[in-house]
Design a protein around this motif. Sequence first.
Motif, PDB file in Angstrom:
ATOM      1  N   LEU A  59       0.802  -1.231   0.000  1.00  0.00           N
ATOM      2  CA  LEU A  59       0.000   0.000   0.000  1.00  0.00           C
ATOM      3  C   LEU A  59       0.833   1.278   0.000  1.00  0.00           C
ATOM      4  O   LEU A  59       0.277   2.371  -0.116  1.00  0.00           O
ATOM      5  CB  LEU A  59      -0.953  -0.010   1.195  1.00  0.00           C
ATOM      6  CG  LEU A  59      -1.999  -1.130   1.174  1.00  0.00           C
ATOM      7  CD1 LEU A  59      -2.822  -1.116   2.450  1.00  0.00           C
ATOM      8  CD2 LEU A  59      -2.893  -1.019  -0.047  1.00  0.00           C
ATOM      9  N   ILE A  60       2.143   1.137   0.149  1.00  0.00           N
ATOM     10  CA  ILE A  60       3.011   2.330   0.144  1.00  0.00           C
ATOM     11  C   ILE A  60       3.999   2.280  -1.027  1.00  0.00           C
ATOM     12  O   ILE A  60       4.031   3.186  -1.861  1.00  0.00           O
ATOM     13  CB  ILE A  60       3.768   2.476   1.486  1.00  0.00           C
ATOM     14  CG1 ILE A  60       2.788   2.704   2.634  1.00  0.00           C
ATOM     15  CG2 ILE A  60       4.778   3.613   1.402  1.00  0.00           C
ATOM     16  CD1 ILE A  60       3.403   2.613   4.023  1.00  0.00           C
ATOM     17  N   GLU A  61       4.802   1.227  -1.084  1.00  0.00           N
ATOM     18  CA  GLU A  61       5.866   1.168  -2.091  1.00  0.00           C
ATOM     19  C   GLU A  61       5.333   0.945  -3.505  1.00  0.00           C
ATOM     20  O   GLU A  61       5.804   1.576  -4.453  1.00  0.00           O
ATOM     21  CB  GLU A  61       6.891   0.087  -1.728  1.00  0.00           C
ATOM     22  CG  GLU A  61       7.643   0.378  -0.455  1.00  0.00           C
ATOM     23  CD  GLU A  61       8.316   1.737  -0.423  1.00  0.00           C
ATOM     24  OE1 GLU A  61       8.871   2.176  -1.463  1.00  0.00           O
ATOM     25  OE2 GLU A  61       8.294   2.380   0.645  1.00  0.00           O
ATOM     26  N   CYS A  62       4.377   0.056  -3.656  1.00  0.00           N
ATOM     27  CA  CYS A  62       3.842  -0.205  -5.003  1.00  0.00           C
ATOM     28  C   CYS A  62       3.167   1.037  -5.597  1.00  0.00           C
ATOM     29  O   CYS A  62       3.434   1.379  -6.755  1.00  0.00           O
ATOM     30  CB  CYS A  62       2.905  -1.406  -4.972  1.00  0.00           C
ATOM     31  SG  CYS A  62       3.780  -2.951  -4.593  1.00  0.00           S
ATOM     32  N   PRO A  63       2.310   1.748  -4.846  1.00  0.00           N
ATOM     33  CA  PRO A  63       1.721   2.974  -5.415  1.00  0.00           C
ATOM     34  C   PRO A  63       2.763   4.040  -5.752  1.00  0.00           C
ATOM     35  O   PRO A  63       2.579   4.808  -6.691  1.00  0.00           O
ATOM     36  CB  PRO A  63       0.778   3.474  -4.318  1.00  0.00           C
ATOM     37  CG  PRO A  63       0.475   2.274  -3.509  1.00  0.00           C
ATOM     38  CD  PRO A  63       1.693   1.405  -3.570  1.00  0.00           C
ATOM     39  N   ARG A  64       3.859   4.074  -4.996  1.00  0.00           N
ATOM     40  CA  ARG A  64       4.931   5.027  -5.319  1.00  0.00           C
ATOM     41  C   ARG A  64       5.491   4.764  -6.713  1.00  0.00           C
ATOM     42  O   ARG A  64       5.867   5.697  -7.415  1.00  0.00           O
ATOM     43  CB  ARG A  64       6.063   4.937  -4.300  1.00  0.00           C
ATOM     44  CG  ARG A  64       5.773   5.640  -3.016  1.00  0.00           C
ATOM     45  CD  ARG A  64       6.963   5.576  -2.095  1.00  0.00           C
ATOM     46  NE  ARG A  64       6.662   6.214  -0.829  1.00  0.00           N
ATOM     47  CZ  ARG A  64       7.348   6.033   0.266  1.00  0.00           C
ATOM     48  NH1 ARG A  64       8.385   5.232   0.283  1.00  0.00           N
ATOM     49  NH2 ARG A  64       7.008   6.663   1.381  1.00  0.00           N
ATOM     50  N   LEU A  65       5.555   3.496  -7.092  1.00  0.00           N
ATOM     51  CA  LEU A  65       6.042   3.161  -8.435  1.00  0.00           C
ATOM     52  C   LEU A  65       5.024   3.499  -9.517  1.00  0.00           C
ATOM     53  O   LEU A  65       5.389   3.851 -10.637  1.00  0.00           O
ATOM     54  CB  LEU A  65       6.391   1.673  -8.510  1.00  0.00           C
ATOM     55  CG  LEU A  65       7.607   1.237  -7.710  1.00  0.00           C
ATOM     56  CD1 LEU A  65       7.766  -0.272  -7.773  1.00  0.00           C
ATOM     57  CD2 LEU A  65       8.865   1.918  -8.222  1.00  0.00           C
ATOM     58  N   ILE A  94       2.189  12.528  -3.626  1.00  0.00           N
ATOM     59  CA  ILE A  94       1.207  11.974  -2.699  1.00  0.00           C
ATOM     60  C   ILE A  94       1.966  11.238  -1.603  1.00  0.00           C
ATOM     61  O   ILE A  94       2.888  10.457  -1.886  1.00  0.00           O
ATOM     62  CB  ILE A  94       0.242  11.015  -3.428  1.00  0.00           C
ATOM     63  CG1 ILE A  94      -0.587  11.804  -4.437  1.00  0.00           C
ATOM     64  CG2 ILE A  94      -0.652  10.289  -2.436  1.00  0.00           C
ATOM     65  CD1 ILE A  94      -1.475  10.955  -5.322  1.00  0.00           C
ATOM     66  N   ASP A  95       1.584  11.496  -0.356  1.00  0.00           N
ATOM     67  CA  ASP A  95       2.211  10.850   0.793  1.00  0.00           C
ATOM     68  C   ASP A  95       1.482   9.545   1.077  1.00  0.00           C
ATOM     69  O   ASP A  95       0.481   9.513   1.800  1.00  0.00           O
ATOM     70  CB  ASP A  95       2.159  11.786   2.009  1.00  0.00           C
ATOM     71  CG  ASP A  95       2.916  11.252   3.201  1.00  0.00           C
ATOM     72  OD1 ASP A  95       3.363  10.083   3.169  1.00  0.00           O
ATOM     73  OD2 ASP A  95       3.061  12.004   4.189  1.00  0.00           O
ATOM     74  N   PHE A  96       1.966   8.458   0.494  1.00  0.00           N
ATOM     75  CA  PHE A  96       1.311   7.166   0.654  1.00  0.00           C
ATOM     76  C   PHE A  96       1.451   6.614   2.073  1.00  0.00           C
ATOM     77  O   PHE A  96       0.622   5.829   2.508  1.00  0.00           O
ATOM     78  CB  PHE A  96       1.830   6.172  -0.384  1.00  0.00           C
ATOM     79  CG  PHE A  96       1.412   6.535  -1.783  1.00  0.00           C
ATOM     80  CD1 PHE A  96       0.106   6.354  -2.197  1.00  0.00           C
ATOM     81  CD2 PHE A  96       2.318   7.081  -2.672  1.00  0.00           C
ATOM     82  CE1 PHE A  96      -0.301   6.704  -3.479  1.00  0.00           C
ATOM     83  CE2 PHE A  96       1.936   7.434  -3.959  1.00  0.00           C
ATOM     84  CZ  PHE A  96       0.622   7.241  -4.357  1.00  0.00           C
ATOM     85  N   VAL A  97       2.484   7.044   2.790  1.00  0.00           N
ATOM     86  CA  VAL A  97       2.622   6.643   4.194  1.00  0.00           C
ATOM     87  C   VAL A  97       1.460   7.223   4.997  1.00  0.00           C
ATOM     88  O   VAL A  97       0.836   6.530   5.808  1.00  0.00           O
ATOM     89  CB  VAL A  97       3.985   7.090   4.775  1.00  0.00           C
ATOM     90  CG1 VAL A  97       4.061   6.830   6.276  1.00  0.00           C
ATOM     91  CG2 VAL A  97       5.128   6.406   4.050  1.00  0.00           C
TER      92      VAL A  97
END
Length: 167
Positions: A111-117, A143-146
């Motif tokens: 939910l954090i690293e994959c959306p960053r890509l 976007i701050d996915f964290v």
Amino acid sequence: MAEDDAAADQEQQQAPQVQMRVLAQFIRDLSFENVMAQKGASGQIEPDINVQVSVDARRRQVEHQYDVTLKLNITNKAKGMDDVLFLMELDYYGIFHVEGIPPEQLQPFLLIECPRLLFPYVRRIVSDITSDGGFPPLNLDQIDFVQIYRQRLAHVQAQQKDQKADA
């Protein structure tokens, strides 16, 4: 010193190596509505843009594969008015192969690293669609996915607390 090096090498061999690959990424759903053009509005209008972001991840039937969906709902209104200029909904989908992540860290990773890509591609799509839709290109901020993940956790914990209170 040789013992320290040997111990470090042994730890590295025992620790699972994290592997992540993007197998596919694509637009799953896209909608853009130029409301302003349909109403025939004209003149200089100052925009008020609202972007809502959500992320979802699911395990696929194939081992170590996961679907990650990055959803955006964008509403652009005329500042100080209720007149909508455009509406945009985008579901961008990624299929990831992920191995070597401890089970307790898998959900935050997805939910954090994959959306960053995925995000740079989503940003470009939004910019192109808004430009092609007759507006200046909308260049999304990072976007701050964290933070989105933390909000999701807080929401789930609040729901669980409410369910316990009701029981």
